[in-house]
Write an enzyme that holds these catalytic residues in place. Structure first.
Site, PDB file in Angstrom:
ATOM      1  N   ASP A 282       6.273  32.905  24.839  1.00 64.48           N
ATOM      2  CA  ASP A 282       5.602  33.580  23.738  1.00 64.48           C
ATOM      3  C   ASP A 282       4.413  34.336  24.347  1.00 64.48           C
ATOM      4  O   ASP A 282       4.071  34.169  25.519  1.00 64.48           O
ATOM      5  CB  ASP A 282       5.170  32.598  22.655  1.00 64.48           C
ATOM      6  CG  ASP A 282       4.955  33.308  21.318  1.00 64.48           C
ATOM      7  OD1 ASP A 282       4.838  34.558  21.310  1.00 64.48           O
ATOM      8  OD2 ASP A 282       4.894  32.638  20.278  1.00 64.48           O
TER       9      ASP A 282
HETATM   10  C1  BGC Z   1       4.333  35.278  18.159  1.00 62.14           C
HETATM   11  C2  BGC Z   1       5.806  35.522  18.376  1.00 62.14           C
HETATM   12  C3  BGC Z   1       6.058  36.986  18.545  1.00 62.14           C
HETATM   13  C4  BGC Z   1       5.224  37.500  19.709  1.00 62.14           C
HETATM   14  C5  BGC Z   1       5.455  38.960  20.030  1.00 62.14           C
HETATM   15  C6  BGC Z   1       3.462  35.984  19.174  1.00 62.14           C
HETATM   16  O1  BGC Z   1       2.131  35.953  18.811  1.00 62.14           O
HETATM   17  O2  BGC Z   1       4.088  33.893  18.174  1.00 62.14           O
HETATM   18  O3  BGC Z   1       6.538  34.991  17.302  1.00 62.14           O
HETATM   19  O4  BGC Z   1       7.418  37.233  18.726  1.00 62.14           O
HETATM   20  O5  BGC Z   1       3.863  37.318  19.386  1.00 62.14           O
HETATM   21  O6  BGC Z   1       4.923  39.791  19.077  1.00 62.14           O
END
Ligand code: BGC
Length: 744
Positions: A282
């Site tokens: 993530d």
């Molecule tokens: C989130 C993810 C997301 C990623 C990319 C993160 O802050 O937890 O779910 O896909 O950002 O935007």
């Protein structure tokens, strides 16, 4: 090949399964593997590490040109301009040494331009085919613009509505979540991979939805058994459905952050399930392992992530900055890096990016908001609306003078919900607009509150307008920004003065139909007496307005079901239907006012619940009314006893006993009475939508393979434990009478 039931520890079983796995979980054949090896053999260590690096796009392409040319970026997220995407690809394909195309990613969570209901709303449809069709629409729109990878579906089981991200998943239930997971994977990727395939990314692996107290990013303490029985199955189902990628989560479970968790990534995902797709972190979850205190510095956490089986680093730059030295020092093996790069190249090859890196910019525009996409979004919003209360006022007869009020009546941005980056409010049809289009000149509008959090005293303007109306349609709920990532709440009552508005409307004596649009199940018990009907619509997306108008006026008979338990008060959280049986199960409710003054220090009964709010929720899981009524009768299993390889055939008669045609969501729950460990009081094992004309009844049969009853018991091996079971066929998780059967 069907593996025999193995009665030894999971780790050994896993070693056997892995060594037998000869196929790719993401669909790569021999020729793809040969291409992967051929490219890999030409790559320098620096180029390999470059593939493992994902960065977020900024405004200016030139900022990335050198890095793309040098092969030090494998993927970019957050760029949706097709012209820029083509330019990125041109630099990679034509100007980098090996011409490896870029994987362009975006959070396409519930639609791209055409926005569908939020995932929790999609789950409320209990209709995987519809959800799959919606995901296909999202893929058509996004891939046309060059996005070939979405960070969806989110498969986090969530049992605490304070968690803002509950909006992004399918709710509390493992079985429902797994079916929605498969549907979304199929929809995004398509049944055959082609230029409209968008790689799905199942996230967040794993347990992120169980953060303490519903606070985002918080620690989880899930045991291996809970993980295996409740939290992992949707991921496994999605892997089996061919999900090409997976994202590790932010949380630490029992002290181990997911991005460095070898047990879940290496042993379970790679080992037991044989997953050969791409694992991405993530956003900065590698770097955040330093904040967790799980690593000393970026180099340390980069080693931990790589060695746990992570292939791509989203926004920590840990791999890019440190992998080379980690290889030199022997802390990370070259073979680990090679495997990661294989997993990345495999996805790029399967998506056809080497053959077709570019998109047709003009064609891309024509695909967005296509009429059939809007129709699909509308149908999803119609099917996801849940009728929670109706004293008979709905469906509304036309021809009456309508007052439309409330902060969500005309909130085109907010009805799109969270994670709708590419939805545009100028394309949104609000309930106000839909009602005005439908009944020209018959609709008055006084908002009362201009946004959900607004506080106000006195609603004289609304009351004056209400007096002139025959019926009041009030649209309440939450702004989009009140749910989603980093938006947990401790108070789940309607925000601002919305409850006061409703109470004021009630004083007019006019019928009040309330529609709640929100990112989570709000605690609306105190509001129920103030309206004649309540329709609950999780943020319904672009076509929410016409969809809700169709439900309110009866063109569509509501059939959505709660994908999560609705609480009476937030203090009940977490409260979910499939909890384990306690040693003091409640048989009735003794409440706080039943306690005599100066009562002795005795237990008043089996009070395994809060004395002030009782044992029951406001609405149970799987609940939803219809304009018609359904009756179940003659529920019987075909046999009294089954072997572990048999299939249970349950037959019953379903009758539409009301005046309207309608769809029932038939649900089958099972309880395993005695296990080697305590078992849930009920578990959903099947659901399906059944349409019946008014007055029609039908004999139905549902098949449940006995192996669906398998779970990880005391020995942590998945199997069916012989014994006595109960089974319910009903319209929600709290209804029906059980029938009994045995497994021998
Ligand atoms: C989130 C993810 C997301 C990623 C990319 C993160 O802050 O937890 O779910 O896909 O950002 O935007």
């Amino acid at each position: 090949m069907k593996l025999p039931r193995l009665l030894f520890p999971a780790a050994i079983a896993c070693a056997i399964i892995c060594s037998c796995a000869s196929h790719s979980t993401i669909g790569a054949g021999k020729d793809v593997e040969q291409r992967v090896e051929s490219i890999l053999s030409k790559m320098t260590l620096a180029e390999k590490i470059g593939q493992m690096n994902q960065v977020s796009a900024g405004a200016d392409v030139s900022n990335y040109a050198d890095a793309l040319r040098a092969g030090s970026i494998g993927s970019i997220l957050n760029e949706v301009d097709p012209v820029k995407i083509n330019e990125f690809q041109r630099i990679c394909v034509e100007e980098s040494r090996l011409g490896i195309p870029l994987l362009v990613a975006r959070d396409v969570i519930h639609g791209f331009h055409t926005v569908f209901p939020i995932p929790l709303g999609l789950a409320a449809t209990f209709d995987p085919a519809l959800v799959e069709a919606g995901a296909r629409v999202a893929a058509l729109e996004a891939t046309a613009q060059g996005v070939r990878w979405t960070f969806s579906p989110m498969l986090d089981i969530a049992r605490d509505p304070r968690w803002g991200r509950i909006a992004e998943g399918s709710g509390e239930d493992t079985y429902l979540d797994a079916r929605m997971a498969e549907a979304m994977v199929r929809g995004y990727q398509g049944t055959q991979l082609d230029s409209t395939s968008m790689a799905a990314c199942i996230k967040h692996f794993v347990g992120y939805g169980a953060g303490e107290g519903g606070r985002d990013y918080n620690s989880t303490y899930l045991t291996e058994r809970q993980l295996r029985n409740v939290y992992l199955p949707p991921f496994e189902a999605a892997v089996k459905a061919g999900a090409m990628t997976l994202m590790t989560s932010f949380n630490d479970n029992d002290g181990v952050p997911s991005t460095g968790n070898t047990f879940v990534v290496k042993d379970v995902l790679r080992g037991e399930w044989g997953f050969d797709g791409l694992v991405v972190t993530d956003w900065n979850s590698m770097g955040e392992m330093i904040n967790h205190g799980f690593g000393t510095d970026r180099k340390d956490v980069a080693a931990k992530a790589a060695n746990a089986g992570v292939d791509m680093d989203m926004m920590t730059y840990g791999f890019l900055s440190h992998l080379e030295e980690l290889v030199k020092s022997g802390d990370v093996k070259v073979s680990t890096i090679d495997n990661a790069v294989r997993n990345i190249l495999r996805v790029k090859i399967l998506l056809g990016l080497f053959e077709n890196p570019y998109i047709d910019v003009e064609a891309a525009a024509a695909v967005q908001y296509a009429p059939e996409h809007l129709a699909a979004a509308q149908k999803s919003a119609e099917q996801s609306a849940i009728l929670l209360k109706n004293d008979g006022i709905l469906p509304l007869a036309p021809g009456r003078r309508i007052l439309v009020t409330g902060p969500m009546a005309d909130a085109p941005h907010d009805q799109l919900g969270t994670w709708a980056f590419d939805g545009e409010k100028q394309h949104t049809v609000t309930p106000l607009q839909a009602l005005r289009d439908r009944f020209p000149g018959k609709v008055d509008y006084v908002p009362g509150l201009s946004f959900s959090r607004e506080k106000r005293q006195g609603f004289a303007d609304v009351i004056a307008a209400a007096r002139k109306a025959d019926v009041i349609l009030v649209f309440l709920g939450e702004e989009a920004i009140l749910s989603g990532e980093a938006h947990s709440l401790a108070d789940l009552n309607l925000q601002g003065s919305q409850s006061d508005l409703l109470a004021a409307l009630k004083t007019t004596g006019k019928p009040v139909v309330a529609t709640v649009m929100a990112g989570r199940p709000l605690t609306i018990e105190r509001d129920l007496p103030n309206c004649n009907a309540v329709l609950y619509s999780f943020h319904p997306g672009t076509m929410g307005g016409p969809a809700l108008a169709n439900v309110i006026f009866g063109d569509v008979n509501p059939s959505g079901r709660t994908p999560i338990t609705f609480l009476r008060t937030v203090g009940q959280a977490p409260l979910y239907y499939s909890h384990n049986m306690t040693g003091r199960p409640y048989t009735g409710q003794t409440l706080i006012d039943d306690i005599p003054l100066e009562a002795g220090q005795t237990s008043l009964g089996n009070t395994s619940y809060y004395l002030d709010y009782g044992a029951y929720p406001l609405f149970p899981f799987g609940y939803g009314l219809s304009y018609t009524s359904f009756e179940y009768s003659g529920i019987a299993t075909d046999r009294a006893e089954y072997g572990v390889d048999d299939t249970i055939e349950v037959s019953f008669t379903l009758a539409n006993t009301g005046k309207y045609d309608g769809e029932e969501v038939v649900q089958v729950y099972v309880r395993d009475l005695v296990g080697s460990v305590t078992r849930p009081v009920k578990e959903l094992k099947h659901f399906e939508r059944v349409f019946l004309k008014a007055g029609e009844s039908r004999q139905l049969t549902v098949s449940i393979p006995t192996e669906e009853l398998a779970f990880y018991g005391l020995d942590m091996v998945k199997k069916v434990e012989p014994g006595d079971f109960q089974l319910w066929v009903a319209g929600d998780s709290a209804s029906g009478k059980p029938v009994s059967f045995k497994v021998k």
